[in-house]
Enzyme design. Structure first.
Site, PDB file in Angstrom:
ATOM      1  N   ASP A  61       0.848  -1.188   0.000  1.00  0.00           N
ATOM      2  CA  ASP A  61       0.000   0.000   0.000  1.00  0.00           C
ATOM      3  C   ASP A  61       0.891   1.249   0.000  1.00  0.00           C
ATOM      4  O   ASP A  61       1.797   1.369   0.835  1.00  0.00           O
ATOM      5  CB  ASP A  61      -0.879  -0.044   1.269  1.00  0.00           C
ATOM      6  CG  ASP A  61      -1.926   1.053   1.300  1.00  0.00           C
ATOM      7  OD1 ASP A  61      -2.302   1.553   0.224  1.00  0.00           O
ATOM      8  OD2 ASP A  61      -2.388   1.388   2.407  1.00  0.00           O
TER       9      ASP A  61
ATOM     10  N   GLY B 180      -9.249   5.992   1.332  1.00  0.00           N
ATOM     11  CA  GLY B 180      -9.815   6.989   2.219  1.00  0.00           C
ATOM     12  C   GLY B 180     -11.307   6.850   2.413  1.00  0.00           C
ATOM     13  O   GLY B 180     -12.079   7.747   2.077  1.00  0.00           O
TER      14      GLY B 180
ATOM     15  N   THR C 260      -8.421   2.862   8.961  1.00  0.00           N
ATOM     16  CA  THR C 260      -8.548   3.750  10.129  1.00  0.00           C
ATOM     17  C   THR C 260      -9.626   3.300  11.113  1.00  0.00           C
ATOM     18  O   THR C 260      -9.382   3.242  12.324  1.00  0.00           O
ATOM     19  CB  THR C 260      -8.836   5.197   9.670  1.00  0.00           C
ATOM     20  OG1 THR C 260      -7.815   5.575   8.736  1.00  0.00           O
ATOM     21  CG2 THR C 260      -8.812   6.163  10.845  1.00  0.00           C
TER      22      THR C 260
HETATM   23 ZN   LIG Z   1      -4.497   5.215   0.509  1.00  0.00          ZN
END
Ligand SMILES: [Zn+2]
Length: 288
Positions: free
Chosen positions: A81, A213, A237
């Site tokens: 990533d 995101g 996240t």
């Molecule tokens: Zn990313």
């Protein structure tokens, strides 16, 4: 079973779903992701981010990722990533990664193309596939606000015509597009433009689009993104936050003066992460 990024995205295309791509900066996340994928019998991408090198070196977690992917009862791609340098790309290819992302999105266009072309050549030698990015997703994977396009207002959306040229020039297998999402914890409600995804797909003959995101994005919007042609969704996240919340609850529940055991806390954190991941996987795969 270990498969390439190209192979796993082909499965996603056939099923008209997006494959979840989850980061593994510790053993707990790696175990949680694979347990979740096997329970739901869904293909999955496990990925090491270059900016997580400080949490766990890829030389340590990488071989474990490969070994566990081979043992899994579902297709698993082991992916890099946000690779920032070609040296790092080569490092993970040597470990046996089956997919790599080279992120040149903050570079001038020509420099991005030149680097991605090299990454494609390098990956071809081991049979791995390549993801690249056009447009800016705002803050970098680390969530730091210092990347190009920091802050929602200055985000740069992917230009579909530029995407067409980029795909043709580089020979990539997947394209990360910017259509209104942000890395890290979201600060303002994301406003997504799904027509960007549809246009990119149209101009690139159906190139698998990657969504980075997902923070603050509703389940409904994730489903719309998949319907528009997103085939890989990066998610980290909020699963990390779920683990942190479980950890805080565990610590708060320990009686004053009694010991707090890290291993016990880690098991609870892993369990919370797994539940969070399963919910995300269901949304990405259009399962109720
Ligand atoms: Zn990313």
């Amino acid at each position: 079973m270990l498969v390439t990024l190209k192979e796993i995205l082909k499965i996603a295309e056939e099923k008209k779903i997006a494959v979840g791509a989850f980061n593994t900066p510790n053993l707990e996340s790696l175990m949680a992701i694979l347990d979740a994928a096997e329970e739901l019998q869904l293909p999955v991408i496990i990925q090491a981010a270059q900016c997580h090198e400080g949490f766990v070196p890829v030389s340590v977690i990488g071989p474990v990722m490969i070994a566990r992917a081979k043992e899994a009862t579902v297709p698993v791609c082991v992916h890099l990533d946000h690779g920032e340098t070609l040296d790092y790309v080569q490092k993970v290819l040597d470990i046996g990664f089956t997919g790599v992302m080279f992120d040149g999105s903050t570079m001038p266009y020509e420099e991005n193309v030149a680097n991605v072309k090299k990454a494609v050549e390098m990956a071809a030698r081991t049979g791995a596939s390549v993801e690249a990015e056009l447009g800016s997703m705002g803050r970098r994977e680390s969530g730091a606000g210092d990347g190009a396009g920091a802050g929602d207002d200055t985000k740069i959306y992917t230009d579909p015509m530029q995407a067409k040229a980029f795909v043709q020039e580089t020979g990539i297998d997947a394209l990360a597009c910017s259509f209104g999402t942000t890395h890290g914890i979201y600060l303002t409600e994301p406003r997504l433009d799904f027509s960007v995804v549809e246009q990119v797909r149209k101009e690139t003959d159906g190139m698998p689009v990657v969504m980075h995101g997902g923070s603050g994005v509703s389940s409904e919007d994730f489903r719309k993104a998949v319907a528009a042609g997103v085939r890989k969704i990066n998610y980290f996240t909020y699963m990390d936050k779920a683990a942190g919340t479980a950890l805080a609850e565990y610590v708060a529940g320990v009686e004053t003066g009694m010991p707090v055991f890290f291993t016990e806390a880690a098991v609870k954190a892993g369990a919370a992460m797994k539940e969070n991941i399963k919910e995300a996987m269901k949304v990405f795969a259009n399962i109720d």
